[in-house]
Design a protein around this motif. Sequence first.
Motif, short mmCIF file in Angstrom:
data_model
loop_
_atom_site.label_atom_id
_atom_site.label_comp_id
_atom_site.label_asym_id
_atom_site.label_seq_id
_atom_site.Cartn_x
_atom_site.Cartn_y
_atom_site.Cartn_z
N GLY A 78 72.97 49.39 -2.53
CA GLY A 78 73.04 49.50 -3.91
C GLY A 78 74.37 49.80 -4.67
O GLY A 78 74.55 49.92 -5.68
N PHE A 79 75.20 50.25 -3.70
CA PHE A 79 76.62 50.69 -4.06
C PHE A 79 77.73 49.55 -3.57
O PHE A 79 77.51 49.02 -2.60
CB PHE A 79 77.03 52.04 -3.23
CG PHE A 79 76.17 53.03 -4.11
CD1 PHE A 79 76.60 53.68 -5.24
CD2 PHE A 79 75.00 53.47 -3.36
CE1 PHE A 79 75.54 54.48 -5.67
CE2 PHE A 79 74.14 54.63 -3.97
CZ PHE A 79 74.71 55.03 -4.96
N CYS A 80 78.75 49.54 -4.29
CA CYS A 80 79.71 48.35 -4.11
C CYS A 80 80.44 48.78 -2.75
O CYS A 80 80.94 50.08 -2.58
CB CYS A 80 80.59 48.12 -5.22
SG CYS A 80 81.85 47.31 -4.92
N GLN A 81 80.81 47.88 -2.01
CA GLN A 81 81.50 48.09 -0.70
C GLN A 81 82.84 48.35 -0.92
O GLN A 81 83.54 48.90 -0.16
CB GLN A 81 81.05 47.12 0.32
CG GLN A 81 79.75 46.77 0.86
CD GLN A 81 79.15 48.06 1.47
OE1 GLN A 81 79.74 48.02 2.60
NE2 GLN A 81 78.38 48.81 0.80
N ASN A 82 83.34 48.05 -2.15
CA ASN A 82 85.06 48.24 -2.33
C ASN A 82 85.21 49.45 -3.28
O ASN A 82 85.87 50.45 -2.79
CB ASN A 82 85.43 47.06 -2.89
CG ASN A 82 86.67 47.11 -3.39
OD1 ASN A 82 87.56 47.36 -2.41
ND2 ASN A 82 87.42 46.88 -4.80
N CYS A 83 84.43 49.37 -4.45
CA CYS A 83 84.95 50.44 -5.30
C CYS A 83 83.71 51.67 -5.35
O CYS A 83 84.15 52.53 -6.19
CB CYS A 83 85.18 50.07 -6.72
SG CYS A 83 83.37 49.23 -7.48
N ARG A 91 71.86 42.66 -11.02
CA ARG A 91 72.37 41.95 -9.95
C ARG A 91 71.81 41.96 -8.86
O ARG A 91 71.87 40.77 -7.95
CB ARG A 91 73.74 42.53 -9.76
CG ARG A 91 74.84 41.95 -8.99
CD ARG A 91 76.26 42.04 -9.00
NE ARG A 91 77.03 41.76 -7.72
CZ ARG A 91 77.35 40.72 -7.36
NH1 ARG A 91 76.77 39.44 -7.92
NH2 ARG A 91 78.30 40.32 -6.22
N LEU A 92 71.35 43.19 -8.58
CA LEU A 92 70.54 43.40 -7.00
C LEU A 92 69.21 42.69 -7.10
O LEU A 92 68.93 42.06 -6.09
CB LEU A 92 70.19 44.73 -6.95
CG LEU A 92 71.64 45.39 -6.47
CD1 LEU A 92 71.30 47.15 -6.25
CD2 LEU A 92 72.27 45.19 -5.11
N TRP A 97 71.15 41.02 -1.36
CA TRP A 97 71.97 41.45 -0.21
C TRP A 97 73.63 41.42 -0.88
O TRP A 97 74.47 41.53 -0.01
CB TRP A 97 71.98 40.32 0.82
CG TRP A 97 72.27 38.80 0.08
CD1 TRP A 97 73.29 38.32 0.21
CD2 TRP A 97 71.02 37.78 -0.24
NE1 TRP A 97 72.90 37.17 -0.53
CE2 TRP A 97 71.49 36.91 -0.46
CE3 TRP A 97 69.66 38.28 -0.11
CZ2 TRP A 97 70.78 35.80 -1.06
CZ3 TRP A 97 68.84 37.24 -0.76
CH2 TRP A 97 69.64 36.03 -1.15
N ALA A 98 73.86 41.54 -2.08
CA ALA A 98 75.19 41.84 -2.77
C ALA A 98 75.86 42.79 -2.00
O ALA A 98 75.33 44.07 -2.01
CB ALA A 98 74.96 41.83 -4.17
#
Length: 117
Positions: A78-83, A91-92, A97-98
């Motif tokens: 549930g955490f963004c892989q970038n920020c 969104r989830l 699988w976002a």
Amino acid sequence: MKKALKDIKQRLLEERDLLIEKLKDNDLSVDDSETPDPVDLAVRNYSKNVMLAVSENESRQLALIDEALRRVEDDEYGFCQNCEKEITAKRLAAIPWARYCLNCQELVEQGLLDEEE
Ligand SMILES: [Zn+2]
């Protein structure tokens, strides 16, 4: 494990099964063992290419689902892989699988962010 997370895991697993089934079907339909006539062959090659393109998408999605499942297990889901901000529940729910939050996803789509493979 939180209930919401359990539900998501369940959904990811179901989605994963579906994809695996689809990929299996595609494998069967690209059987080249018969002797083809040229027209038939052209048609078959065409559908084979379409099929491969579809498989590619599905393989990629499968990889994303596997990755999401790993994050569920590691309690990092549930955490963004970038920020590293939390991805919104909305969104989830739409894309379990976002990998990225909406902002970072936009950057990816604009080619402004390197996706790690
Ligand atoms: Zn982000």
